[in-house]
Design a protein around this motif. Structure first.
Motif, short mmCIF file in Angstrom:
data_model
loop_
_atom_site.label_atom_id
_atom_site.label_comp_id
_atom_site.label_asym_id
_atom_site.label_seq_id
_atom_site.Cartn_x
_atom_site.Cartn_y
_atom_site.Cartn_z
N ASP A 230 5.53 15.85 11.29
CA ASP A 230 5.93 14.87 12.23
C ASP A 230 7.30 14.10 12.02
OD1 ASP A 230 3.66 14.62 13.77
OD2 ASP A 230 2.98 12.69 12.68
N PRO B 9 3.29 4.01 -1.84
CA PRO B 9 3.54 4.40 -3.07
C PRO B 9 4.96 4.31 -3.61
CG PRO B 9 3.24 6.41 -1.84
CD PRO B 9 2.79 5.02 -0.99
N ASP C 217 10.15 7.50 7.75
CA ASP C 217 10.86 7.11 6.62
C ASP C 217 11.62 8.15 5.86
OD1 ASP C 217 10.04 4.45 7.09
OD2 ASP C 217 8.32 4.75 5.49
N THR D 228 -5.89 9.80 8.26
CA THR D 228 -5.77 11.08 9.23
C THR D 228 -6.66 12.25 8.96
OG1 THR D 228 -3.47 10.59 9.27
CG2 THR D 228 -4.04 12.67 10.28
N ASN E 241 6.24 8.83 -2.36
CA ASN E 241 6.80 8.15 -1.38
C ASN E 241 7.57 9.16 -0.43
OD1 ASN E 241 8.70 6.56 0.24
ND2 ASN E 241 7.83 4.77 -0.71
N LEU E 242 7.39 9.21 0.95
CA LEU E 242 7.91 10.12 1.57
C LEU E 242 9.27 9.87 1.70
CD1 LEU E 242 5.16 10.22 4.17
CD2 LEU E 242 5.41 12.16 2.52
N THR F 128 0.58 -1.27 -0.14
CA THR F 128 0.01 0.02 0.01
C THR F 128 0.84 1.25 0.14
OG1 THR F 128 -0.33 0.04 2.39
CG2 THR F 128 -1.80 -1.09 1.23
N LYS G 169 9.83 -2.06 5.86
CA LYS G 169 8.86 -1.41 6.90
C LYS G 169 8.61 -2.86 8.19
CE LYS G 169 5.98 1.62 6.49
NZ LYS G 169 6.85 2.84 6.72
N VAL H 71 1.72 0.74 8.31
CA VAL H 71 1.24 1.94 7.35
C VAL H 71 -0.10 2.58 7.69
CG1 VAL H 71 0.71 2.57 4.91
CG2 VAL H 71 2.53 0.94 5.45
N ALA H 72 -0.33 3.91 7.48
CA ALA H 72 -1.52 4.50 7.99
C ALA H 72 -2.06 3.90 9.33
CB ALA H 72 -2.79 4.33 6.96
N GLY H 73 -1.09 3.86 10.19
CA GLY H 73 -1.55 3.23 11.43
C GLY H 73 -1.44 4.13 12.50
N GLY H 74 -1.16 5.47 12.28
CA GLY H 74 -1.12 6.51 13.31
C GLY H 74 -0.01 6.50 14.21
N MET H 75 1.24 5.86 13.84
CA MET H 75 2.41 5.89 14.16
C MET H 75 3.70 6.61 13.32
SD MET H 75 2.48 2.06 15.99
CE MET H 75 3.64 2.72 17.19
N ALA H 76 3.10 7.47 12.51
CA ALA H 76 3.95 8.30 11.84
C ALA H 76 5.04 7.61 10.99
CB ALA H 76 4.48 9.40 12.67
N GLY H 77 4.69 6.40 10.38
CA GLY H 77 5.56 5.44 9.52
C GLY H 77 6.22 6.29 8.31
N GLY H 78 5.28 7.01 7.49
CA GLY H 78 5.89 7.63 6.39
C GLY H 78 6.82 8.92 6.72
P1 ATP Z 1 0.53 10.20 10.76
O1 ATP Z 1 0.44 9.46 12.25
O2 ATP Z 1 1.59 10.60 10.67
O3 ATP Z 1 -0.85 10.41 10.49
P2 ATP Z 1 0.41 7.31 9.66
O4 ATP Z 1 1.27 6.71 10.43
O5 ATP Z 1 -1.25 7.22 10.10
O6 ATP Z 1 0.65 8.95 9.63
P3 ATP Z 1 1.71 6.59 7.35
O7 ATP Z 1 2.28 5.34 7.53
O8 ATP Z 1 2.59 7.77 7.41
O9 ATP Z 1 0.31 7.04 8.15
O10 ATP Z 1 1.24 6.76 6.02
C1 ATP Z 1 0.21 7.80 5.46
C2 ATP Z 1 -0.03 7.71 4.18
O11 ATP Z 1 1.28 7.95 3.23
C3 ATP Z 1 -0.27 6.13 3.48
O12 ATP Z 1 -1.50 6.50 2.98
C4 ATP Z 1 0.80 5.86 2.62
O13 ATP Z 1 0.34 5.13 1.42
C5 ATP Z 1 1.54 7.19 2.18
N1 ATP Z 1 2.88 6.88 2.33
C6 ATP Z 1 3.98 7.51 1.46
N2 ATP Z 1 5.26 7.45 1.72
C7 ATP Z 1 5.34 6.31 2.72
C8 ATP Z 1 6.10 5.62 3.23
N3 ATP Z 1 7.41 5.73 3.03
N4 ATP Z 1 5.74 4.77 4.25
C9 ATP Z 1 4.52 4.59 4.49
N5 ATP Z 1 3.54 5.32 3.85
C10 ATP Z 1 3.75 6.12 3.06
#
Ligand code: ATP
Length: 309
Positions: free
Chosen positions: A143, A68, A112, A184, A73-74, A66, A98, A102-109
């Motif tokens: 973040d 990009p 990265d 978010t 992609n960040l 999921t 990873k 992803v999109a889990g509220g843990m600022a994964g993007g």
């Molecule tokens: P936050 O807590 O900052 O709101 P999150 O943890 O809920 O973020 P992320 O995992 O940062 O969410 O992903 C948010 C969106 O960013 C996703 O829809 C994902 O497709 C996109 N994205 C772009 N680059 C990345 C990356 N390197 N890793 C994860 N997601 C990415």
């Protein structure tokens, strides 16, 4: 600045959980000011950068499908951002491994992005100061500065203005992950809808939470976890409430939705309690995956041993 080609560089970066997330009123520009306490945990991603003929990004690991593989992609965006600052035409292959949901509220993007900044900085020996890297991080996203910094810190503004928090000892966490993400912006919109026209105070850190961290008092910390987005996340995904209740009934001292969710974070008395809770949650099948982690940990940094955790 002239860059030198070199062997690949890998940076490790932690996920964050918000121990406190207080959301201010909706502002004219469509954003909210916030006051938060970020806490970095050793649930980590790795970002590797290597010289290449053209720019690319690949992602492996949990939720990779999921993420990009283009300029959105960040990690790639951060690598290209620092390349422009360096003023080079050289290209890099960026690889993201990873573990952070992803999109889990843990600022994964954002994590990265911070790891890519650190890795490219090391690969090209840019000589940027820590302050310059922090400024670049803030330009990349609110973040990103915390992912660079790590530890435990108060974030204000949109989260990019950081002040480190004095914190004693370390804390044991269990994270209940859900493969279905929560957007978010959708969670913020639901928060606004639930608040209606009620006046919203300016957000401020809670002194009792700061005292708990200073003392390393896990019970007081558990009692002061707070997330203004929690009701909105639970409204959009009602099983989060069941997940929290199950964890609290299985020995967790405290439970909180992480950021905008849907990850649920449980604070435990010690590592054994965390392992017991992990077993209980896994057996229940209430969530898709369960992991343990410890915090606080350092922010993004270059590593030579790239094994996860
Ligand atoms: P936050 O807590 O900052 O709101 P999150 O943890 O809920 O973020 P992320 O995992 O940062 O969410 O992903 C948010 C969106 O960013 C996703 O829809 C994902 O497709 C996109 N994205 C772009 N680059 C990345 C990356 N390197 N890793 C994860 N997601 C990415």
């Amino acid at each position: 600045m002239e860059v030198t080609s070199a062997t690949p560089v890998t940076a490790r970066v932690p996920a964050k959980v918000n121990l406190e997330l207080r959301i201010g009123p909706l502002e004219d520009d469509g954003y909210h000011s916030l006051s938060t306490v970020f806490h970095a945990v050793d649930l980590v991603d790795h970002v590797t950068v290597r010289p290449a003929d053209k720019w690319s990004v690949t992602t492996t690991g949990m939720g990779a499908g999921t993420v990009p593989d283009d300029e959105t992609n960040l990690a790639l965006r951060a690598a290209q951002f620092i390349a422009r600052r360096v003023g080079t035409d050289e290209a890099l292959a960026v690889e993201v491994a990873k573990n952070i949901p992803v999109a889990g509220g843990m600022a994964g993007g954002s994590a990265d992005a911070a790891a890519a900044l650190v890795a490219v900085d090391a690969l090209w020996e840019t000589g940027f100061s820590p302050l310059e890297l922090q400024d670049m991080a803030a330009e990349l996203g609110s973040d990103v500065p915390f992912a660079l910094e790590g530890g435990t810190a108060i974030g204000s503004g949109r989260g990019e203005h950081l002040v480190p928090v004095l914190s004693r000892g370390s804390f044991e966490w269990v994270f209940a992950l859900h493969h279905e993400g929560l957007s978010t912006p959708a969670v913020y919109a639901e928060c606004d809808r639930l608040r209606g026209t009620d006046p919203v105070p300016e957000p401020e850190p809670n002194a009792a939470l700061m005292a708990a961290l200073r003392a390393g008092d896990v019970d007081a910390l558990a009692g002061n976890l707070h997330n203004d987005l929690q009701d909105a996340a639970c409204s959009l995904m009602p099983r989060l409430t069941d997940t929290m209740n199950l964890g609290l009934n299985n020995g967790a001292l405290g439970a909180i939705v992480s950021g905008s969710g849907p990850t649920v974070a449980f604070l435990c008395a010690d590592h054994n309690a965390a392992l017991d809770l992990m077993v209980g949650l896994t057996a229940s099948t209430i969530c898709d995956e369960v992991v343990t982690a410890t915090g606080p940990v350092h922010g993004a940094h270059v590593v030579h041993d790239v094994r996860p955790r």
